[in-house]
Scaffold this motif. Structure first.
Motif, PDB file in Angstrom:
ATOM      1  N   LYS A 170       0.831  -1.211   0.000  1.00 20.38           N
ATOM      2  CA  LYS A 170       0.000   0.000   0.000  1.00 20.38           C
ATOM      3  C   LYS A 170       0.862   1.256   0.000  1.00 20.38           C
ATOM      4  O   LYS A 170       0.562   2.231  -0.702  1.00 20.38           O
ATOM      5  N   ILE A 171       1.931   1.245   0.757  1.00 20.14           N
ATOM      6  CA  ILE A 171       2.837   2.390   0.812  1.00 20.14           C
ATOM      7  C   ILE A 171       3.478   2.617  -0.557  1.00 20.14           C
ATOM      8  O   ILE A 171       3.560   3.752  -1.034  1.00 20.14           O
ATOM      9  N   ALA A 172       3.930   1.537  -1.196  1.00 21.44           N
ATOM     10  CA  ALA A 172       4.564   1.662  -2.511  1.00 21.44           C
ATOM     11  C   ALA A 172       3.592   2.238  -3.535  1.00 21.44           C
ATOM     12  O   ALA A 172       3.972   3.098  -4.346  1.00 21.44           O
ATOM     13  N   VAL A 173       2.350   1.796  -3.505  1.00 18.43           N
ATOM     14  CA  VAL A 173       1.353   2.319  -4.442  1.00 18.43           C
ATOM     15  C   VAL A 173       1.092   3.796  -4.173  1.00 18.43           C
ATOM     16  O   VAL A 173       1.040   4.613  -5.105  1.00 18.43           O
ATOM     17  N   ARG A 174       0.958   4.158  -2.917  1.00 16.58           N
ATOM     18  CA  ARG A 174       0.747   5.579  -2.577  1.00 16.58           C
ATOM     19  C   ARG A 174       1.922   6.433  -3.030  1.00 16.58           C
ATOM     20  O   ARG A 174       1.739   7.555  -3.526  1.00 16.58           O
ATOM     21  N   GLU A 175       3.131   5.920  -2.843  1.00 18.90           N
ATOM     22  CA  GLU A 175       4.320   6.664  -3.272  1.00 18.90           C
ATOM     23  C   GLU A 175       4.331   6.858  -4.787  1.00 18.90           C
ATOM     24  O   GLU A 175       4.715   7.915  -5.284  1.00 18.90           O
ATOM     25  N   MET A 176       3.918   5.834  -5.537  1.00 15.49           N
ATOM     26  CA  MET A 176       3.869   5.958  -6.996  1.00 15.49           C
ATOM     27  C   MET A 176       2.830   7.001  -7.399  1.00 15.49           C
ATOM     28  O   MET A 176       3.086   7.837  -8.269  1.00 15.49           O
ATOM     29  N   ILE A 177       1.672   6.968  -6.784  1.00 15.43           N
ATOM     30  CA  ILE A 177       0.633   7.947  -7.098  1.00 15.43           C
ATOM     31  C   ILE A 177       1.123   9.357  -6.781  1.00 15.43           C
ATOM     32  O   ILE A 177       0.946  10.275  -7.590  1.00 15.43           O
ATOM     33  N   ASP A 178       1.760   9.531  -5.645  1.00 16.29           N
ATOM     34  CA  ASP A 178       2.315  10.844  -5.287  1.00 16.29           C
ATOM     35  C   ASP A 178       3.364  11.301  -6.295  1.00 16.29           C
ATOM     36  O   ASP A 178       3.406  12.470  -6.677  1.00 16.29           O
ATOM     37  N   PHE A 179       4.214  10.366  -6.734  1.00 18.84           N
ATOM     38  CA  PHE A 179       5.232  10.687  -7.742  1.00 18.84           C
ATOM     39  C   PHE A 179       4.581  11.139  -9.037  1.00 18.84           C
ATOM     40  O   PHE A 179       4.975  12.159  -9.620  1.00 18.84           O
ATOM     41  N   LEU A 180       3.594  10.394  -9.510  1.00 22.67           N
ATOM     42  CA  LEU A 180       2.932  10.743 -10.768  1.00 22.67           C
ATOM     43  C   LEU A 180       2.221  12.090 -10.674  1.00 22.67           C
ATOM     44  O   LEU A 180       2.178  12.849 -11.643  1.00 22.67           O
ATOM     45  N   MET A 181       1.692  12.385  -9.511  1.00 26.94           N
ATOM     46  CA  MET A 181       1.028  13.672  -9.326  1.00 26.94           C
ATOM     47  C   MET A 181       2.030  14.824  -9.317  1.00 26.94           C
ATOM     48  O   MET A 181       1.815  15.845  -9.985  1.00 26.94           O
ATOM     49  N   SER A 182       3.117  14.664  -8.587  1.00 26.05           N
ATOM     50  CA  SER A 182       4.066  15.773  -8.443  1.00 26.05           C
ATOM     51  C   SER A 182       5.002  15.924  -9.642  1.00 26.05           C
ATOM     52  O   SER A 182       5.272  17.046 -10.078  1.00 26.05           O
ATOM     53  N   GLU A 183       5.483  14.826 -10.175  1.00 27.16           N
ATOM     54  CA  GLU A 183       6.475  14.899 -11.255  1.00 27.16           C
ATOM     55  C   GLU A 183       5.863  14.910 -12.652  1.00 27.16           C
ATOM     56  O   GLU A 183       6.417  15.507 -13.568  1.00 27.16           O
ATOM     57  N   LYS A 184       4.720  14.254 -12.820  1.00 27.49           N
ATOM     58  CA  LYS A 184       4.097  14.155 -14.149  1.00 27.49           C
ATOM     59  C   LYS A 184       2.813  14.972 -14.232  1.00 27.49           C
ATOM     60  O   LYS A 184       2.133  14.970 -15.253  1.00 27.49           O
ATOM     61  N   HIS A 185       2.481  15.640 -13.144  1.00 30.84           N
ATOM     62  CA  HIS A 185       1.356  16.578 -13.087  1.00 30.84           C
ATOM     63  C   HIS A 185       0.011  15.938 -13.442  1.00 30.84           C
ATOM     64  O   HIS A 185      -0.818  16.559 -14.112  1.00 30.84           O
ATOM     65  N   LEU A 186      -0.189  14.710 -12.994  1.00 34.06           N
ATOM     66  CA  LEU A 186      -1.475  14.039 -13.171  1.00 34.06           C
ATOM     67  C   LEU A 186      -2.339  14.296 -11.949  1.00 34.06           C
ATOM     68  O   LEU A 186      -1.825  14.478 -10.842  1.00 34.06           O
ATOM     69  N   ASN A 187      -3.652  14.309 -12.135  1.00 38.31           N
ATOM     70  CA  ASN A 187      -4.511  14.395 -10.957  1.00 38.31           C
ATOM     71  C   ASN A 187      -4.547  13.013 -10.296  1.00 38.31           C
ATOM     72  O   ASN A 187      -4.096  12.016 -10.883  1.00 38.31           O
ATOM     73  N   ARG A 188      -5.049  12.938  -9.092  1.00 36.21           N
ATOM     74  CA  ARG A 188      -5.005  11.692  -8.317  1.00 36.21           C
ATOM     75  C   ARG A 188      -5.682  10.529  -9.044  1.00 36.21           C
ATOM     76  O   ARG A 188      -5.159   9.421  -9.087  1.00 36.21           O
TER      77      ARG A 188
END
Length: 67
Positions: free
Chosen positions: A12-30
């Motif tokens: 769960k932590i790894a998935v959350r970290e990936m989502i956070d990365f995609l949001m911050s670095e690739k500018h995707l919404n959640r």
């Protein structure tokens, strides 16, 4: 990457970290980040030793390549 004594929690932590990365670095919404991670990213077990469980999630850089 997720580290936790419980493998499910580490995942769960790894998935959350990936989502956070995609949001911050690739500018995707959640929602878009979650959908992309679910279809394009892979989870791998990093560590199962000494009570420490680790999981990492990887996504190919090539899906972000621009022409």
């Amino acid at each position: 990457m997720g580290m936790h004594p419980d493998l499910t929690e580490a995942t769960k932590i790894a998935v959350r970290e990936m989502i956070d990365f995609l949001m911050s670095e690739k500018h995707l919404n959640r929602d878009d980040a979650y959908m992309l991670a679910s279809v394009a990213a892979d989870l791998h077990i990093t560590e199962l030793v000494d009570g420490n469980d680790g999981v990492h999630m990887m996504i190919p850089k090539s899906i972000f390549a621009t022409k």
